[in-house]
Design an enzyme around this catalytic site. Sequence first.
Site, mmCIF file in Angstrom:
data_model
loop_
_atom_site.group_PDB
_atom_site.id
_atom_site.type_symbol
_atom_site.label_atom_id
_atom_site.label_comp_id
_atom_site.label_asym_id
_atom_site.label_seq_id
_atom_site.Cartn_x
_atom_site.Cartn_y
_atom_site.Cartn_z
ATOM 1 N N SER A 28 0.867 -1.181 0.000
ATOM 2 C CA SER A 28 0.000 0.000 0.000
ATOM 3 C C SER A 28 0.900 1.226 0.000
ATOM 4 C CB SER A 28 -0.871 0.020 1.267
ATOM 5 O OG SER A 28 -1.516 1.283 1.388
ATOM 6 N N TYR A 49 -1.231 -0.782 10.389
ATOM 7 C CA TYR A 49 -1.479 -1.288 9.026
ATOM 8 C C TYR A 49 -0.356 -0.845 8.083
ATOM 9 C CZ TYR A 49 -3.546 -1.266 4.309
ATOM 10 O OH TYR A 49 -3.768 -1.432 2.970
HETATM 11 P P1 NAP Z 1 -11.651 -5.604 0.805
HETATM 12 O O1 NAP Z 1 -12.522 -4.950 -0.222
HETATM 13 O O2 NAP Z 1 -11.887 -5.300 2.251
HETATM 14 O O3 NAP Z 1 -11.674 -7.184 0.549
HETATM 15 C C1 NAP Z 1 -10.988 -7.985 1.438
HETATM 16 C C2 NAP Z 1 -10.898 -9.396 0.907
HETATM 17 O O4 NAP Z 1 -10.007 -10.108 1.785
HETATM 18 C C3 NAP Z 1 -12.223 -10.129 0.953
HETATM 19 O O5 NAP Z 1 -12.209 -11.078 -0.096
HETATM 20 C C4 NAP Z 1 -12.193 -10.803 2.308
HETATM 21 O O6 NAP Z 1 -12.966 -12.006 2.370
HETATM 22 C C5 NAP Z 1 -10.725 -11.147 2.422
HETATM 23 N N1 NAP Z 1 -10.226 -11.280 3.795
HETATM 24 C C6 NAP Z 1 -10.377 -10.432 4.835
HETATM 25 N N2 NAP Z 1 -9.766 -10.921 5.937
HETATM 26 C C7 NAP Z 1 -9.225 -12.118 5.554
HETATM 27 C C8 NAP Z 1 -8.500 -13.117 6.231
HETATM 28 N N3 NAP Z 1 -8.208 -13.027 7.529
HETATM 29 N N4 NAP Z 1 -8.110 -14.206 5.523
HETATM 30 C C9 NAP Z 1 -8.419 -14.338 4.217
HETATM 31 N N5 NAP Z 1 -9.120 -13.434 3.527
HETATM 32 C C10 NAP Z 1 -9.513 -12.326 4.190
HETATM 33 O O7 NAP Z 1 -10.103 -5.238 0.540
HETATM 34 P P2 NAP Z 1 -9.396 -4.541 -0.721
HETATM 35 O O8 NAP Z 1 -9.581 -3.077 -0.595
HETATM 36 O O9 NAP Z 1 -9.777 -5.229 -1.965
HETATM 37 O O10 NAP Z 1 -7.853 -4.815 -0.371
HETATM 38 C C11 NAP Z 1 -7.125 -5.889 -0.925
HETATM 39 C C12 NAP Z 1 -5.660 -5.664 -0.613
HETATM 40 O O11 NAP Z 1 -5.230 -4.408 -1.154
HETATM 41 C C13 NAP Z 1 -5.350 -5.609 0.886
HETATM 42 O O12 NAP Z 1 -4.117 -6.238 1.146
HETATM 43 C C14 NAP Z 1 -5.241 -4.123 1.160
HETATM 44 O O13 NAP Z 1 -4.427 -3.839 2.275
HETATM 45 C C15 NAP Z 1 -4.630 -3.630 -0.140
HETATM 46 N N6 NAP Z 1 -4.863 -2.201 -0.365
HETATM 47 C C16 NAP Z 1 -6.125 -1.727 -0.553
HETATM 48 C C17 NAP Z 1 -6.305 -0.358 -0.735
HETATM 49 C C18 NAP Z 1 -7.660 0.275 -0.941
HETATM 50 O O14 NAP Z 1 -7.759 1.521 -0.937
HETATM 51 N N7 NAP Z 1 -8.718 -0.509 -1.123
HETATM 52 C C19 NAP Z 1 -5.193 0.506 -0.742
HETATM 53 C C20 NAP Z 1 -3.939 -0.029 -0.541
HETATM 54 C C21 NAP Z 1 -3.781 -1.381 -0.364
HETATM 55 P P3 NAP Z 1 -14.551 -12.005 2.735
HETATM 56 O O15 NAP Z 1 -15.265 -11.554 1.482
HETATM 57 O O16 NAP Z 1 -14.852 -13.427 3.093
HETATM 58 O O17 NAP Z 1 -14.728 -11.052 3.866
#
Ligand code: NAP
Length: 253
Positions: A148, A162
């Site tokens: 991130s 985080y």
């Molecule tokens: P999200 O929309 O919150 O989706 C999270 C996903 O991870 C869901 O499929 C969830 O499963 C799963 N998950 C949550 N806890 C878990 C666990 N303990 N074990 C296995 N799976 C788990 O997240 P996102 O925004 O797509 O983020 C994905 C990645 O990108 C993360 O690593 C995040 O830190 C990174 N990121 C995101 C952003 C942003 O702005 N969105 C920015 C920088 C980095 P369920 O559907 O079963 O809950």
Amino acid sequence: MSDGAPASRVVIITGGSRGIGRATAIAAAKRGWRVVIGYVNNDAAARDTVAAIEASNGKALAVKCDVGSEADILALFKAADGFGPLGALVNNAGIVGQTERVENLGAERIERIMRINVTGSFLCAREAVKRMSAKHGGKGGVIVNLSSVAATLGSPNTYVDYAASKGAIDTLTVGLSQEVAAEGIRVVGIRPGLIDTDIHASGGDPDRHHRLSKTVPMQRVGTADEIANAIVWLMSDEASYVTGTTMNVSGGR
Ligand code: NAP
């Protein structure tokens, strides 16, 4: 249909049921990958992602896997072994805590973030290396780690724990890439900026990314598809000389 995916090879995407993981699963299937998604709670979202891939004649499997559990990770990789030879891992599952200053963080919260975001990624990488490394008789492959821009900004007054977990991911990318570069495995990272997913709501601030969008040089949040496009490119042979590096996909933030 294949565009850079080794024929019939499997990609494991942790947290592939929603957000960036879901978009990556769909994009990877379009490029010919057989997709195994992990998820933790949301059965309906996982089923929906698999159905979306199958509707386009792709192959997908959903496996419940909390990356905070080593036993779950072993079961995820075992299930994927039955789906085809592993060619890529996307270490995508990640969580944030509620918005807090460091002086208010407890050990339990910090350890949970580190267990899921850092230990989970290490253990998944370990299992992928055992299967893909030429040293272990594998045919090589790619590991993409989701970092991130928080890793470099530090997320003050929001979630420094985080941000620190993502700093650890950047170091994993550098160190592991050098361990396995001569064994046919590339290890790369992506640093998303403010992306339109549910992760902000799970941190208790659903509008965070929209509120901060004016701080982005491009003046807007990014989409999960924009991150997925970068991930599937890194997984492809088009990125065959790219390893040990992490790319910002953040609109300049
Ligand atoms: P999200 O929309 O919150 O989706 C999270 C996903 O991870 C869901 O499929 C969830 O499963 C799963 N998950 C949550 N806890 C878990 C666990 N303990 N074990 C296995 N799976 C788990 O997240 P996102 O925004 O797509 O983020 C994905 C990645 O990108 C993360 O690593 C995040 O830190 C990174 N990121 C995101 C952003 C942003 O702005 N969105 C920015 C920088 C980095 P369920 O559907 O079963 O809950």
